[in-house]
Write an enzyme that holds these catalytic residues in place. Structure first.
Site: not given
Ligand code: GDP
Ligand code: IMO
Ligand code: MG
Length: 430
Positions: A13, A16, A40-41, A222
């Site tokens: 998270d 990415k 979840g991207h 991840q």
């Molecule tokens: P990913 O899994 O690495 O793609 O990241 P996620 O989408 O799960 O989580 C990142 C969260 O932070 C999302 O809600 C993005 O919209 C948000 N986000 C990304 N870059 C920034 C930033 O620079 N500032 C803020 N406030 N939010 C951001």
């Molecule tokens: P993105 O791509 C954050 C965490 C889960 C749990 C562990 C194992 O959005 O960054 P799994 O479902 O793979 O068996 O879970 O890994 N986890 C993540 N945490 N971002 C993710 O993906 C994750 N994918 C799995 O919360 O602790």
């Molecule tokens: Mg994510």
């Protein structure tokens, strides 16, 4: 051409999805190499917010081939839902999205097994997203899994039944006796839908693209600290989330890898169980969670929050061979007068170390902090590195100095436009 990699250096998270979408116009191909719907991207642009789980984050850009690589585990039911959610965007998905025939399939019973295994662990549970990731990779390694290419074979239903029979036996051991009727109906509908996409031998596509001089970006899911080998095992995911996973997850040789973009939040978050040395349990942690809207994009669970952890960051940089750092969510720290950065850990025996020890899961590591002055102001108007407040420049320099890799991009908001580049050493699209 060499293939570039973008991956997360913390516990996932990091942002990415946002950065892949931002960089995508410079690439001909964007490819996922591991993970599955546990990811979840989030992408935000033109007032829309979109969360992708299995589809690569280049999908909203024109003329980019998006590949779901062989290292991914694909849930066809979630895939159909993702595609349905994209319908209103008028994307040419049959042209721009292909799936490796070697990608493993997540079956409904994999999800049920995930839940049964977690339940049996009680308070030692991993905090899995319960998407069936672990059991599917388990079957892959045990040489029992079903692959996307199997759906084209007449023997598919037989293979499916044989595997599900095994799963039902295991579920029975855990005292679970599910009725699969509805789940199977949905699954087989989704399989028919999957067949309408181009199912390919993506290792040839990727290598041919590189040989033709096209640019390819591998999108990690991840984070490095969730890697099955190098993360805080057993509190990890079931794939190699680090750059080595790109070679096996896409079929590219190590000497084909170019830049490795490592992205990290200006602080840390973790969702699910497992060690997190700098985790905050006070108001500061709550503030990060609130300002950063730190709730999981896949499960909605609150993310645990804490200060930046340099030993962990350095470890991830080493394992991945990171060549450029991208710092995300700097704006979330706007509200703090002072910031803390963990530079080392104090072990239970009093030793001070700056590495990630094997014992991280069983031993309490106390962070040793350096306090630095925060910028404590809004970054809304900032449009270049030169306009950063001095304290933010100092924060970036402090990190660069400690880890020895340049921070070339700073993200100051979720939108595509809220991205500030220092020096873009990324490839140009062919
Ligand atoms: P990913 O899994 O690495 O793609 O990241 P996620 O989408 O799960 O989580 C990142 C969260 O932070 C999302 O809600 C993005 O919209 C948000 N986000 C990304 N870059 C920034 C930033 O620079 N500032 C803020 N406030 N939010 C951001
Ligand atoms: P993105 O791509 C954050 C965490 C889960 C749990 C562990 C194992 O959005 O960054 P799994 O479902 O793979 O068996 O879970 O890994 N986890 C993540 N945490 N971002 C993710 O993906 C994750 N994918 C799995 O919360 O602790
Ligand atoms: Mg994510």
């Amino acid at each position: 051409m060499k293939l570039d990699i973008l991956l997360g250096l913390q516990w996932g998270d990091e942002g990415k999805g946002k950065v892949v979408d931002y960089l995508a116009p410079k690439y001909n191909v964007v490819a996922r190499f591991q993970g599955g719907p546990n990811a979840g991207h989030t992408l935000e642009f033109d007032g829309i917010k979109h969360v992708l789980h299995q589809i690569p984050s280049g999908i909203f850009r024109n003329d980019i081939l998006n590949i779901i690589g062989n290292g991914v585990v694909l849930d066809p039911v979630i895939f159909k839902k993702e595609i349905d959610a994209l319908a209103k965007f008028n994307l040419d998905l049959n042209k721009n999205l292909v799936i490796s025939k070697k990608t493993q399939l997540i079956l409904p019973t994999h999800r049920l097994l995930d839940a049964a295994y977690e339940k049996s662990k009680g308070n030692k549970k991993i905090g899995s997203t319960l998407k069936g990731i672990g059991p599917t990779y388990q079957d892959k390694i045990a040489r029992m899994g079903l692959r996307v290419g199997d759906v084209l074979q007449p023997s598919f239903k037989d293979k499916y039944n044989k595997l599900v029979e095994k799963h039902i036996q295991i579920l029975g051991f855990y005292n679970e006796h599910p009725d699969l009727t509805e789940l199977e109906k949905e699954f087989f509908n989704s399989i028919e839908f999957l067949k309408t996409f181009k199912l390919v031998e993506s290792e040839y596509l990727v290598n041919d693209s590189l040989n033709k001089g096209n640019t390819v970006l591998a999108e990690g899911a991840q984070g490095s600290l969730l890697d099955v080998d190098f993360g805080s095992y057993p509190f990890v995911t079931s794939s190699n989330t680090t750059s080595a996973g790109v070679c096996s997850g896409l079929g590219v040789a190590p000497n084909k890898i170019g830049e490795v973009f490592g992205i990290f939040k200006a602080y840390c978050t973790r969702v699910g169980s497992g060690p997190f040395p700098t985790e905050l349990f006070d108001e500061e942690g709550k503030t990060m969670q609130k300002v950063g809207n730190e709730f999981g994009a896949t499960t909605g669970r609150p993310r645990r929050c804490g200060w930046l952890d340099l030993p962990a960051l350095k470890y991830a940089i080493m394992i991945n061979g990171v060549t450029q750092l991208y710092m995300m969510k700097a704006d979330v720290l706007n509200v703090f007068e002072n910031l803390k950065v963990c530079e080392a850990y104090k072990r239970e025996n009093g030793d001070i170390i700056d590495i990630m020890p094997y014992e991280i899961v069983d031993e309490k590591l106390e962070p040793v902090y350096t306090e630095v002055k925060g910028w404590n102001c809004d970054l809304e108007e900032v449009s270049s590195f030169d306009e950063f407040p001095k304290e933010l420049v100092d924060y970036v320099k402090f990190i660069e100095d400690r880890v020895g890799v340049p921070v070339n991009l700073v993200s100051i908001g979720p939108d595509r436009t809220q991205t500030i580049i220092k020096e873009a050493v990324v490839a140009q699209k062919n």
